[in-house]
Structure formats: structure tokens, C-alpha cells
Scaffold this motif. Structure first.
Motif, PDB file in Angstrom:
ATOM      1  N   GLY A 205       0.815  -1.213   0.000  1.00 13.98           N
ATOM      2  CA  GLY A 205       0.000   0.000   0.000  1.00 13.98           C
ATOM      3  C   GLY A 205       0.845   1.258   0.000  1.00 13.98           C
ATOM      4  O   GLY A 205       0.562   2.213  -0.735  1.00 13.98           O
ATOM      5  N   SER A 206       1.891   1.277   0.815  1.00 19.82           N
ATOM      6  CA  SER A 206       2.793   2.435   0.841  1.00 19.82           C
ATOM      7  C   SER A 206       3.439   2.636  -0.521  1.00 19.82           C
ATOM      8  O   SER A 206       3.571   3.776  -1.007  1.00 19.82           O
ATOM      9  CB  SER A 206       3.881   2.231   1.902  1.00 19.82           C
ATOM     10  OG  SER A 206       3.332   2.105   3.193  1.00 19.82           O
ATOM     11  N   ASN A 207       3.835   1.547  -1.148  1.00 21.26           N
ATOM     12  CA  ASN A 207       4.452   1.643  -2.465  1.00 21.26           C
ATOM     13  C   ASN A 207       3.458   2.150  -3.509  1.00 21.26           C
ATOM     14  O   ASN A 207       3.811   2.945  -4.388  1.00 21.26           O
ATOM     15  CB  ASN A 207       5.007   0.280  -2.885  1.00 21.26           C
ATOM     16  CG  ASN A 207       5.865   0.373  -4.139  1.00 21.26           C
ATOM     17  OD1 ASN A 207       6.815   1.151  -4.191  1.00 21.26           O
ATOM     18  ND2 ASN A 207       5.517  -0.402  -5.158  1.00 21.26           N
ATOM     19  N   ASN A 208       2.211   1.689  -3.418  1.00 24.92           N
ATOM     20  CA  ASN A 208       1.198   2.183  -4.346  1.00 24.92           C
ATOM     21  C   ASN A 208       1.013   3.697  -4.196  1.00 24.92           C
ATOM     22  O   ASN A 208       0.880   4.420  -5.187  1.00 24.92           O
ATOM     23  CB  ASN A 208      -0.135   1.469  -4.102  1.00 24.92           C
ATOM     24  CG  ASN A 208      -0.127   0.026  -4.579  1.00 24.92           C
ATOM     25  OD1 ASN A 208       0.669  -0.360  -5.420  1.00 24.92           O
ATOM     26  ND2 ASN A 208      -1.017  -0.790  -4.026  1.00 24.92           N
ATOM     27  N   MET A 209       0.998   4.148  -2.957  1.00 26.20           N
ATOM     28  CA  MET A 209       0.882   5.586  -2.704  1.00 26.20           C
ATOM     29  C   MET A 209       2.047   6.336  -3.327  1.00 26.20           C
ATOM     30  O   MET A 209       1.870   7.353  -4.027  1.00 26.20           O
ATOM     31  CB  MET A 209       0.850   5.844  -1.194  1.00 26.20           C
ATOM     32  CG  MET A 209       0.871   7.315  -0.810  1.00 26.20           C
ATOM     33  SD  MET A 209      -0.744   8.041  -0.867  1.00 26.20           S
ATOM     34  CE  MET A 209      -1.376   7.486   0.730  1.00 26.20           C
ATOM     35  N   VAL A 210       3.250   5.846  -3.083  1.00 28.09           N
ATOM     36  CA  VAL A 210       4.445   6.504  -3.592  1.00 28.09           C
ATOM     37  C   VAL A 210       4.455   6.532  -5.120  1.00 28.09           C
ATOM     38  O   VAL A 210       4.876   7.522  -5.739  1.00 28.09           O
ATOM     39  CB  VAL A 210       5.706   5.792  -3.037  1.00 28.09           C
ATOM     40  CG1 VAL A 210       6.930   6.107  -3.880  1.00 28.09           C
ATOM     41  CG2 VAL A 210       5.936   6.200  -1.586  1.00 28.09           C
TER      42      VAL A 210
END
Length: 341
Positions: A205-210
Motif C-alpha cells: 500500500g505504501s508503495n502504491n501511494m508513492v
């Protein structure tokens, strides 16, 4: 002198993007640089909302699936990115205020708004994962870590010089250089840490945000590269051999500071090779040089060697697409009791 909000004695089409004349009326069918309308529409098309990306799995992995060092780097990098986006937001406000072309100013206004969205997005990550003490550590990192302050000061000083004297085109030129490094090297380089965690099937999820943020920043980097070229075209007195040499020297010095920072922050991180990262930031430096019409700083580094960055560092690169946004599938309205906070 501040720009005039309306001048009924001159044409709608601006004579120059900075230090020129225009009525203040933004007639998109009568603008000096028609591709600004394309950029304006593309930027609008990237709209998303940060707190509708689900982070429940990330929260569990942050607590139980990351090493202590990986959590520390996650905290510091998100705090660092917040500080950079906070500066970028204010820089865009000032440069938009001094811009005399209404169409260019309109694009800058959207970019500034998105920089604010990005800062909120990092806040969403930290508020979800971190306790109060960890969050304090993350947001104080840009002030407390000497190496990070030293790296950031390289670009902050040039931006501040322009903020203090916003009608000075020479200072604007150097501030645009600093902004190119901020957008295209410091931002984009830092995103790779999240990509590397996703490659190990963690913090998706953090990577998707980034990756949503990275898509925006790529647009911003292209746009400001164009602005740099237009500035040189409209103001030949800036298009000197001395300024070109200073640009190359500044970008290279910034990259070398980024490499020093990488040796410190990524020590003990198994998902990311420091030599590989150094090679990547050299590649990124060449990209911003090409965008801005500047001589490449690392002429032997023309190709992205770490192909996994394309897979894990692209919007939707390792996920299915959302029906509305063509964003990550985990982007959707929460039901109320599923919130991460």
C-alpha cells in the motif's frame, strides 16, 4: 514589482513567461505555448485522494514484518519527503505569483496543489504506521540529521535566494535548477526504498501511494524542464557558457551529496544495494538534464540498469487497475469500520 491581475491595454497572449506582459485573461485558444493546455489536462487527470488507499496490511507488516532498521528508514524517508514537498509547495506558490503568462501560472497552481496533496499523503503514511514518538522522530529528521541538512541546504539556499528576490531572473534560473534536483533526484531517488520493500512483497500500500506521487513528480520534472528551456530562450542573457557550466557543476555536486546520504540511510537495508542506488541517481540526473536541455552530467549512464524499478516503481506496475482512475486496485472508498487510523 508584483504582477498585475488585469491589464486592459495589452494582449491576452503573454510576451514572456517571466517579466513579460499579458492582460491576465487566460484564453487557452490564444496562448504562447499551446502544449501548456495538454500538461494542464494531464495533471488534472491524475487526481486522487490519499486516505482512500488501504494500508491495513502495511500496518501489520510495519509492526511485525520489518526489521528495526527498515522501520527507522521508513520513518526518516517519509519525514524527509514531507519536508521536501513542503518546500516545493511554497516554491510553486512564489513562482506562480511572479509568472506573467496566465496559462503557465495555471499549470503551476495545479502543481503546487498536488505538492500539498503529496505532503498530506506522507502524513497519512506516518499517522497510520507510527506512534507519536516515531512520528516526532520522522518529522524532526530533516532538522536533526546533519548529513540530511547538508544535502537539503544545497537546494534550499538557491530556492530561498529566489524567494527573497523573486523578480531576479538570474536567481530564478538557479532556483529552477534546484527544483529540478528536488523533483527529479531527491524525490524520485527516495521512492526506490518503497519499491524495494514491495519487491519483497511488503508494504504494498505504501508503495502504491508513492507510485501515484511519482507519476505526478515525473510530470512536474518535465514541466519545469520546459520552463527552464523557455526561460533561456526568452532571456538570451541567461543562456551563457558560465550558467551552463554552473548548472552541470551544481547537479553533479547534488548527486554526490545524495550518494553520501544513501550510504548513511540505506546501510543495513538488504532490499536495496547502495552501489545500485548510486548508479540509479546518476541516471536520474541525466534525465533532468535532458528535460532541461543541459549537458548530461554522467554521459556513460544513459540506460536504467535496475529494471525492477520499472516493475515496482510504476503506477499499477505490479497491481491490477482501478476501473475509474487506472490507479492501484487498493484505491477505493472505505466503509467506515475499515479505516486504518
Amino acid at each position: 514589482m508584483a504582477f498585475r491581475v488585469f491589464n486592459g491595454e495589452v494582449n491576452n497572449k503573454a510576451t514572456k513567461i517571466f517579466g513579460g506582459e499579458a492582460s491576465g485573461i487566460c484564453d487557452w485558444d490564444d496562448i504562447k505555448y499551446p502544449h501548456m493546455l495538454t500538461l494542464y489536462k494531464e495533471l488534472f487527470g491524475n487526481y486522487w485522494i490519499e486516505d482512500e488507499i488501504r494500508l491495513i496490511s502495511d500496518l501489520k507488516q510495519y509492526r511485525d514484518g520489518l526489521t528495526e532498521r527498515e522501520r527507522y528508514v521508513y520513518n526518516v524517508v517519509t519525514g524527509m519527503l514531507t519536508s521536501l514537498d513542503s518546500v516545493a509547495n511554497r516554491f510553486n506558490f512564489t513562482i506562480g505569483h511572479t509568472c506573467t503568462d496566465p496559462s503557465v501560472a495555471a499549470v503551476i497552481q495545479i502543481i503546487g496543489a498536488f505538492e500539498g496533496l503529496h505532503a498530506r499523503s506522507y502524513q497519512y503514511l506516518t499517522s497510520t504506521m507510527l506512534n507519536s514518538e516515531q512520528k516526532k522522530q520522522a518529522f524532526n529528521a530533516p532538522k536533526k540529521i546533519p548529513l540530511l541538512r547538508e544535502r537539503n541546504d544545497i537546494i534550499f539556499k538557491k530556492i530561498q535566494n529566489f524567494i527573497d528576490d523573486p523578480t531576479n531572473l538570474e536567481k530564478l534560473y538557479h532556483a529552477l535548477l534546484a527544483n529540478l534536483v528536488l523533483e527529479g533526484v531527491f524525490f524520485t531517488g527516495a521512492f526506490v526504498y518503497f519499491n524495494s520493500l514491495a519487491r519483497s512483497n511488503r508494504m504494498i500500500g505504501s508503495n502504491n501511494m508513492v507510485n501515484l506521487i511519482k507519476t505526478d513528480e515525473n510530470f512536474h520534472s518535465v514541466f519545469y524542464g520546459d520552463i527552464m528551456k523557455i526561460l533561456m530562450l526568452e532571456n538570451p542573457e541567461l543562456n551563457t557558457e558560465l550558467n551552463h557550466k554552473e548548472a552541470v557543476s551544481f547537479i553533479k555536486a547534488s548527486v554526490e551529496k545524495e550518494k553520501e546520504w544513501a550510504e548513511f540511510i540505506f546501510e543495513g537495508i538488504d532490499t536495496l544495494s547502495i552501489p545500485e542506488y548510486k548508479d540509479y541517481v546518476e541516471y536520474l540526473a541525466n534525465v533532468i538534464c535532458r528535460n532541461a536541455g543541459i549537458q548530461e552530467v554522467y554521459p556513460d549512464n544513459k540506460e536504467l540498469k535496475s529494471k525492477w524499478i520499472i516493475t515496482y516503481g510504476s503506477k499499477g506496475g505490479n497491481t491490477k487497475s482501478d476501473f475509474f482512475q487506472t490507479n492501484v486496485i487498493s484505491y477505493g472508498h472505505e466503509s467506515g469500520d475499515g479505516f486504518d487510523l
